[in-house]
Design a protein around this motif. Structure first.
Motif, mmCIF file in Angstrom:
data_model
loop_
_atom_site.group_PDB
_atom_site.id
_atom_site.type_symbol
_atom_site.label_atom_id
_atom_site.label_comp_id
_atom_site.label_asym_id
_atom_site.label_seq_id
_atom_site.Cartn_x
_atom_site.Cartn_y
_atom_site.Cartn_z
ATOM 1 N N ILE A 106 36.828 93.742 67.997
ATOM 2 C CA ILE A 106 36.707 94.774 66.949
ATOM 3 C C ILE A 106 37.852 94.506 65.975
ATOM 4 C CG2 ILE A 106 36.754 97.267 66.475
ATOM 5 C CD1 ILE A 106 35.927 97.599 69.515
ATOM 6 N N VAL B 78 41.510 87.041 61.826
ATOM 7 C CA VAL B 78 41.569 87.923 63.001
ATOM 8 C C VAL B 78 40.343 87.743 63.910
ATOM 9 C CG1 VAL B 78 41.727 90.292 63.832
ATOM 10 C CG2 VAL B 78 43.225 89.538 61.996
ATOM 11 N N TRP C 271 41.081 84.782 65.886
ATOM 12 C CA TRP C 271 42.079 84.929 66.955
ATOM 13 C C TRP C 271 41.357 85.095 68.298
ATOM 14 C CZ3 TRP C 271 45.834 89.371 65.024
ATOM 15 C CH2 TRP C 271 46.793 88.834 64.179
ATOM 16 N N PRO D 103 32.889 93.336 63.161
ATOM 17 C CA PRO D 103 33.894 93.209 62.109
ATOM 18 C C PRO D 103 34.100 94.527 61.374
ATOM 19 C CG PRO D 103 31.819 92.268 61.383
ATOM 20 C CD PRO D 103 31.601 92.743 62.798
ATOM 21 N N SER D 104 35.140 94.570 60.558
ATOM 22 C CA SER D 104 35.352 95.752 59.720
ATOM 23 C C SER D 104 34.182 95.901 58.756
ATOM 24 C CB SER D 104 36.639 95.588 58.916
ATOM 25 O OG SER D 104 36.657 96.545 57.877
ATOM 26 N N LYS E 81 34.309 96.903 55.969
ATOM 27 C CA LYS E 81 34.760 96.613 54.598
ATOM 28 C C LYS E 81 34.631 95.128 54.274
ATOM 29 C CE LYS E 81 37.879 100.482 54.931
ATOM 30 N NZ LYS E 81 39.246 100.958 55.099
ATOM 31 N N GLY F 193 28.972 98.173 62.080
ATOM 32 C CA GLY F 193 29.078 99.602 62.329
ATOM 33 C C GLY F 193 30.505 100.080 62.367
ATOM 34 N N VAL G 88 31.494 101.334 67.884
ATOM 35 C CA VAL G 88 32.670 101.087 68.735
ATOM 36 C C VAL G 88 32.564 101.886 70.033
ATOM 37 C CG1 VAL G 88 35.182 101.389 68.895
ATOM 38 C CG2 VAL G 88 34.173 100.461 66.809
ATOM 39 N N GLY H 26 43.764 96.586 64.620
ATOM 40 C CA GLY H 26 43.568 97.607 63.590
ATOM 41 C C GLY H 26 44.756 98.539 63.558
ATOM 42 N N ALA I 12 45.949 95.458 69.299
ATOM 43 C CA ALA I 12 47.076 95.332 68.371
ATOM 44 C C ALA I 12 46.965 96.409 67.308
ATOM 45 C CB ALA I 12 47.063 93.943 67.736
ATOM 46 N N ALA J 225 52.096 98.527 61.886
ATOM 47 C CA ALA J 225 53.451 97.988 61.907
ATOM 48 C C ALA J 225 54.295 98.560 60.776
ATOM 49 C CB ALA J 225 53.393 96.471 61.778
ATOM 50 N N CYS K 119 49.687 93.148 58.480
ATOM 51 C CA CYS K 119 50.425 93.790 59.576
ATOM 52 C C CYS K 119 51.817 93.211 59.692
ATOM 53 C CB CYS K 119 49.671 93.623 60.894
ATOM 54 S SG CYS K 119 49.688 91.934 61.484
ATOM 55 N N PHE L 25 50.981 100.035 53.900
ATOM 56 C CA PHE L 25 49.858 99.094 53.760
ATOM 57 C C PHE L 25 49.397 98.979 52.316
ATOM 58 C CE2 PHE L 25 46.217 96.883 55.936
ATOM 59 C CZ PHE L 25 47.039 96.121 56.749
ATOM 60 N N PHE M 297 50.534 86.257 69.449
ATOM 61 C CA PHE M 297 50.852 87.161 68.334
ATOM 62 C C PHE M 297 51.417 88.421 68.986
ATOM 63 C CE2 PHE M 297 50.366 89.610 64.517
ATOM 64 C CZ PHE M 297 50.495 88.660 63.524
#
Ligand code: NAD
Length: 484
Positions: free
Chosen positions: A147, A156, A159, A175-176, A178, A205, A210, A226, A248, A251, A282, A386, A451
């Motif tokens: 996710i 990401v 990763w 995925p996001s 967006k 979605g 999720v 996220g 994760a 930050a 992040c 952010f 990471f």
């Protein structure tokens, strides 16, 4: 009306049932380029069923053969490198150079995964007891889920799934909403590389999808990246369901500038760290902590650099240094921080609300902002903003600077700029975070390293990438044999 995109399940495009959708923007223009379906539990079930069905055969494919497919995948990613980067720029808004970095970092994880026959090797100890040999073997977990956030549409997701599938798992990526287009292209290319249908699936979605993934009995493990509140929720809910979870979160990354720092290179590193990807990283260094007399000259350098930063649409002009925010909500959130910083008494030296764009457009732009005299209790000092906002906090010595940085509940990254090895060493040992930079603005580890976020920046035991990634996506079997 922009097209409603599909899921990618079992190596094929899968229509979605719902017409409920949210817009995907080109943030540089403010234009809607696609509609992403809201996602449903049924669609999640289809994706998990495809991944579950593909698992037994894929887990039996020898690691060298899985590696061959990954080598072909790596080759296809190189051949499509520029169009992938253009796609990232289009749906995310980051500059083309930043987008190339996003894709390159992902490809590096595929390169790591190509070494899977070596990485999966176990251990043996002959004669652990008289006449008995011991051996440890690694096995895949089953269906793994990813996710992912909006800010790195290529890196990401990569990763996660290249290592997961290299280890013999099958994968469902959500995925996001967006930035769903890059993820689909990555999955399509994997099929083209020879990955069997169902090994890598993409389902769209938001919260409902999720929830369905978190509670699905056939899902063995979840990788999440996220914001912190969602990361914590995913970790708690997923582990309560008996799943392995790495999550994760957000930050707040501090950059300590010592009086002996080289101002030219430090300014350039801080500018890249604070304003790269419009601050939507992040690992963005969003808080500069100055020690002693360096503050005056550093601020002058930063003001000058910010004044000459070219901001504008990234899809037409390769010389633009900073692009837009992801969507109107993100822009409003950052505007809220600019207003609250002024109200709380910080000194706004460079005001990103007064921006002159390199080219006129309806994109979601803010210019770079720099606040001085930020105090520890201010929202500017505590929250992950952010966005393209650099805050500066003044301190008297390294001890005070370290204390300020270590007060943050997060623990992703922190950096120091100095010419003194002893100071750098003390910083590296005393800073309470997992990724440390010494004269490096963004200390994001390469694929062979984990990471390594700490504290509220990470929930779980094993991080993405490197040997921890291999451990996360496998479980060990220890075999004792006696042959008389
Ligand atoms: P986000 O938390 O809003 O969304 C991340 C993912 O979770 C998306 O796929 C989204 O659809 C889903 N999601 C969102 N709200 C949810 C909810 N209530 N329940 C279930 N699922 C939900 O994050 P974002 O805005 O896309 O990304 C930015 C955040 O990601 C920042 O906080 C950034 O620091 C963080 N991030 C962290 C790292 C890291 O390695 N620590 C890397 C990249 C981004």
């Amino acid at each position: 009306m922009a097209t409603l995109i599909k899921n990618y399940i079992g190596g094929e495009w899968a229509s979605v049932e719902t017409m409920e959708a949210t817009p995907v923007y080109n943030p540089s223009r403010g234009e809607v380029i696609a509609q992403v379906p809201a996602g449903s539990a049924d669609e999640v079930n289809q994706a998990v069923a495809a991944a579950r069905a593909a698992f037994p055969a894929w887990a039996e494919v020898p690691a060298v053969e899985r590696a061959r497919i990954l080598f072909r995948y790596k080759q296809l990613l190189e051949e499509n490198f520029e169009s992938l980067a253009r796609g990232v720029t289009r749906e995310h808004g980051k500059t083309i150079e930043e987008a190339r970095g996003d894709v390159r970092r992902g490809v590096e994880v595929v390169e790591l995964a190509c070494a899977i026959p070596s990485l999966l090797m176990g251990q043996t100890l002959a004669n652990v007891a008289r006449g008995i040999d011991g051996q440890l073997e690694r096995y895949p977990l089953g269906v793994c889920v990813g996710i992912t956030p909006f800010n790195f549409p290529a890196m990401v997701p990569m990763w996660m799934f290249p290592i997961a599938i290299a280890c013999g798992n099958t994968f469902v990526l959500k995925p996001s909403p967006k930035v769903p287009l890059t993820a689909l292209r990555l999955a399509e290319l994997a099929t083209q590389a020879g990955l069997p249908g169902g090994v890598l699936n993409v389902v769209h979605g938001g919260k409902e999808a999720v929830e369905a993934l978190l509670r699905h009995p056939e899902v063995a493990a979840i990788s999440f990246v996220g914001s912190t509140p969602v990361a914590k929720y995913i970790y708690q809910t997923g582990t309560a369901q008996g799943k392995r979870v790495q999550a994760a979160g957000g930050a707040k990354n501090f950059m300590i500038v010592m009086p002996d720092a080289d101002l030219e290179t430090t300014t350039s590193a801080i500018m890249g760290s604070a304003f790269g990807c419009s601050g939507q990283r992040c690992m963005a260094g969003s808080m500069a902590v100055t020690v002693g007399r360096v503050v005056g000259p550093l601020l002058e350098h930063l003001d000058r650099a910010a004044a000459s930063l070219r901001v504008g649409p990234t899809d037409s002009d390769n010389s633009v240094a900073m692009g837009p925010l992801i969507d109107p909500a993100a822009k409003n959130r950052v505007l809220g921080y600019l207003n609250s910083g002024v109200e709380e008494g910080a000194s706004l030296r460079t005001d990103g609300r007064k921006i002159v764009l390199a080219e006129q457009s309806n994109g979601f732009f803010l210019g770079p902002s720099i606040f001085d005299r930020v105090q520890p209790g201010m929202r500017l000092a505590q929250d992950e903003i952010f966005g393209p906002v650099l805050t500066v906090m003044r301190t008297e010595d390294l001890g005070e600077a370290l204390a300020r940085a270590n007060q943050s509940p997060y623990g992703n990254g922190a950096v120091i700029f100095t010419r003194d090895g002893g100071v750098a060493r003390r910083f590296a040992r005393e800073i309470q975070c997992g990724m440390v930079g010494i004269n490096v603005g963004v200390p994001a580890p390469m694929a062979v390293f984990p990471f390594a976020g700490w504290n509220q920046s990470f929930f779980g035991d094993l991080h993405v990438q490197g040997s921890e990634g291999i451990q996360f996506y496998t479980r060990n079997k220890v075999i004792l044999s006696r042959w008389s």
